[in-house]
Design a protein around this motif. Sequence first.
Motif, PDB file in Angstrom:
ATOM      1  N   GLU A 199       0.828  -1.208   0.000  1.00 23.29           N
ATOM      2  CA  GLU A 199       0.000   0.000   0.000  1.00 23.29           C
ATOM      3  C   GLU A 199       0.861   1.256   0.000  1.00 23.29           C
ATOM      4  O   GLU A 199       0.576   2.211  -0.732  1.00 23.29           O
ATOM      5  CB  GLU A 199      -0.934  -0.003   1.215  1.00 23.29           C
ATOM      6  CG  GLU A 199      -2.064  -1.008   1.115  1.00 23.29           C
ATOM      7  CD  GLU A 199      -3.100  -0.851   2.202  1.00 23.29           C
ATOM      8  OE1 GLU A 199      -4.295  -1.013   1.909  1.00 23.29           O
ATOM      9  OE2 GLU A 199      -2.709  -0.561   3.358  1.00 23.29           O
ATOM     10  N   LYS A 200       1.901   1.239   0.803  1.00 28.87           N
ATOM     11  CA  LYS A 200       2.787   2.404   0.896  1.00 28.87           C
ATOM     12  C   LYS A 200       3.470   2.690  -0.436  1.00 28.87           C
ATOM     13  O   LYS A 200       3.664   3.846  -0.835  1.00 28.87           O
ATOM     14  CB  LYS A 200       3.833   2.179   1.990  1.00 28.87           C
ATOM     15  CG  LYS A 200       4.669   3.402   2.295  1.00 28.87           C
ATOM     16  CD  LYS A 200       5.597   3.142   3.466  1.00 28.87           C
ATOM     17  CE  LYS A 200       6.407   4.388   3.795  1.00 28.87           C
ATOM     18  NZ  LYS A 200       7.329   4.141   4.939  1.00 28.87           N
ATOM     19  N   ALA A 259       2.104   0.661  19.595  1.00 27.11           N
ATOM     20  CA  ALA A 259       3.227   0.762  18.655  1.00 27.11           C
ATOM     21  C   ALA A 259       4.447   1.371  19.328  1.00 27.11           C
ATOM     22  O   ALA A 259       5.581   0.935  19.102  1.00 27.11           O
ATOM     23  CB  ALA A 259       2.819   1.602  17.443  1.00 27.11           C
ATOM     24  N   GLU A 260       4.228   2.349  20.167  1.00 30.07           N
ATOM     25  CA  GLU A 260       5.349   3.001  20.878  1.00 30.07           C
ATOM     26  C   GLU A 260       6.071   2.011  21.780  1.00 30.07           C
ATOM     27  O   GLU A 260       7.301   1.994  21.852  1.00 30.07           O
ATOM     28  CB  GLU A 260       4.820   4.174  21.702  1.00 30.07           C
ATOM     29  CG  GLU A 260       5.922   4.942  22.432  1.00 30.07           C
ATOM     30  CD  GLU A 260       5.390   6.109  23.243  1.00 30.07           C
ATOM     31  OE1 GLU A 260       6.196   6.747  23.950  1.00 30.07           O
ATOM     32  OE2 GLU A 260       4.167   6.387  23.179  1.00 30.07           O
ATOM     33  N   ARG A 271       7.657   4.222  12.639  1.00 30.97           N
ATOM     34  CA  ARG A 271       6.556   4.284  13.602  1.00 30.97           C
ATOM     35  C   ARG A 271       5.194   4.384  12.919  1.00 30.97           C
ATOM     36  O   ARG A 271       4.222   3.750  13.339  1.00 30.97           O
ATOM     37  CB  ARG A 271       6.763   5.475  14.535  1.00 30.97           C
ATOM     38  CG  ARG A 271       5.645   5.701  15.570  1.00 30.97           C
ATOM     39  CD  ARG A 271       5.569   4.584  16.603  1.00 30.97           C
ATOM     40  NE  ARG A 271       6.785   4.532  17.373  1.00 30.97           N
ATOM     41  CZ  ARG A 271       7.058   5.339  18.405  1.00 30.97           C
ATOM     42  NH1 ARG A 271       6.172   6.236  18.789  1.00 30.97           N
ATOM     43  NH2 ARG A 271       8.204   5.239  19.066  1.00 30.97           N
ATOM     44  N   GLU A 272       5.115   5.177  11.870  1.00 31.19           N
ATOM     45  CA  GLU A 272       3.843   5.358  11.169  1.00 31.19           C
ATOM     46  C   GLU A 272       3.326   4.035  10.596  1.00 31.19           C
ATOM     47  O   GLU A 272       2.151   3.696  10.733  1.00 31.19           O
ATOM     48  CB  GLU A 272       4.001   6.380  10.039  1.00 31.19           C
ATOM     49  CG  GLU A 272       2.702   6.687   9.313  1.00 31.19           C
ATOM     50  CD  GLU A 272       2.885   7.680   8.167  1.00 31.19           C
ATOM     51  OE1 GLU A 272       1.900   7.900   7.435  1.00 31.19           O
ATOM     52  OE2 GLU A 272       3.993   8.222   8.001  1.00 31.19           O
ATOM     53  N   THR A 273       4.244   3.274   9.977  1.00 33.83           N
ATOM     54  CA  THR A 273       3.867   1.974   9.411  1.00 33.83           C
ATOM     55  C   THR A 273       3.506   0.992  10.516  1.00 33.83           C
ATOM     56  O   THR A 273       2.528   0.244  10.407  1.00 33.83           O
ATOM     57  CB  THR A 273       5.023   1.397   8.570  1.00 33.83           C
ATOM     58  OG1 THR A 273       5.350   2.319   7.532  1.00 33.83           O
ATOM     59  CG2 THR A 273       4.652   0.059   7.961  1.00 33.83           C
ATOM     60  N   LEU A 274       4.285   1.009  11.582  1.00 32.27           N
ATOM     61  CA  LEU A 274       4.041   0.131  12.724  1.00 32.27           C
ATOM     62  C   LEU A 274       2.653   0.394  13.312  1.00 32.27           C
ATOM     63  O   LEU A 274       1.888  -0.541  13.591  1.00 32.27           O
ATOM     64  CB  LEU A 274       5.116   0.360  13.788  1.00 32.27           C
ATOM     65  CG  LEU A 274       5.136  -0.570  15.003  1.00 32.27           C
ATOM     66  CD1 LEU A 274       5.318  -2.013  14.588  1.00 32.27           C
ATOM     67  CD2 LEU A 274       6.247  -0.160  15.968  1.00 32.27           C
TER      68      LEU A 274
END
Length: 333
Positions: A199-200, A259-260, A271-274
């Motif tokens: 997707e990315k 996620a953090e 982080r955004e993908t995670l």
Amino acid sequence: MKKIVVLALIFSLLVLSLCSCAKKEEEGMTSITLNEVAHSIFYAPQYVAIEKGYFKEEGLDVKLVNGSGADNVMTAVLSGEADIGFMGSEASIYVFNEGSGEKIINFAQLTQRAGNFLVARKADEAFTWDKLKGKTVLAGRKGGMPQMVFEYILKKNNIDPQKDLKMVQNIDFGLTAEAFASGQGDYSVEFEPFAASLEKEKKGVVVASLGVDSGMVPYTAYSAKESYIKKNADTIQKFTNALQKGMDFVKSHTPQEIAEVIQPQFKETERETLTTIVERYYDQGTWKDNLVFEKESFELLQDILESGGELSSRVSYEELVNTEFASKAPKTK
């Protein structure tokens, strides 16, 4: 002089080593080798338990090993190389039916949904499974859970996997996304982070969740040799308690917060993908409220194995599932 310095150094190291061992013994830490089928965001509650120190709170020093496949995990458990295995519970069924002599008991279930997604070339808000008729799908290796769950869904929707579409089954796990990005197939069955990566890169779009459409499938569970559980019941209970804390954290926090916490386990993932991946699993109800392996889920798993032609004979739930530890694990208030 050099000899004296070297001897002094060796002596110092020996003393430090002895002190370290003594300290560990003093603290009452119990060492456990946990062999996991893959290192995946799909198993977020386990990594929360590690990163938040829940295992240590229970007095456990957990060594995590990536077995890279259920066969390798099962081999490690049977040989004693691993104390606890984390994999699909179908592996314990296969071992039982082969008559290995040592039962592998599932004592805690982590995921209650399949972790795969159907990726199309473009977005399709009105997707239905019958749109796969006449199409080519990269479906994963025959006999693997992703492929069997996919076939199970097709049959539920009155689609003949052999006649109504073409399934590509000669591409190894982890390489289907690359093949799809290069132009092979109309659809692909993908695990994360591959679905998010497609997707990315704008090479594909998730249009359906196999986890949602297959039902409550016990995709992964913790298991150990029956003899190990009998000799180490207290350790198994502490291990399960720590996992329950991880489950409770996941249930009471946002995907961003989860996620953090698990970021150190996936340093190579942005982080955004995670967060996107955690949110996708979170929204489909991937993780249970508790670790109890329900009979209904065990029977559904065997239905899928039978449908895929991989089950020689059904096994009774009581033979391979122990809910004692999961039932006793206290939930965080």
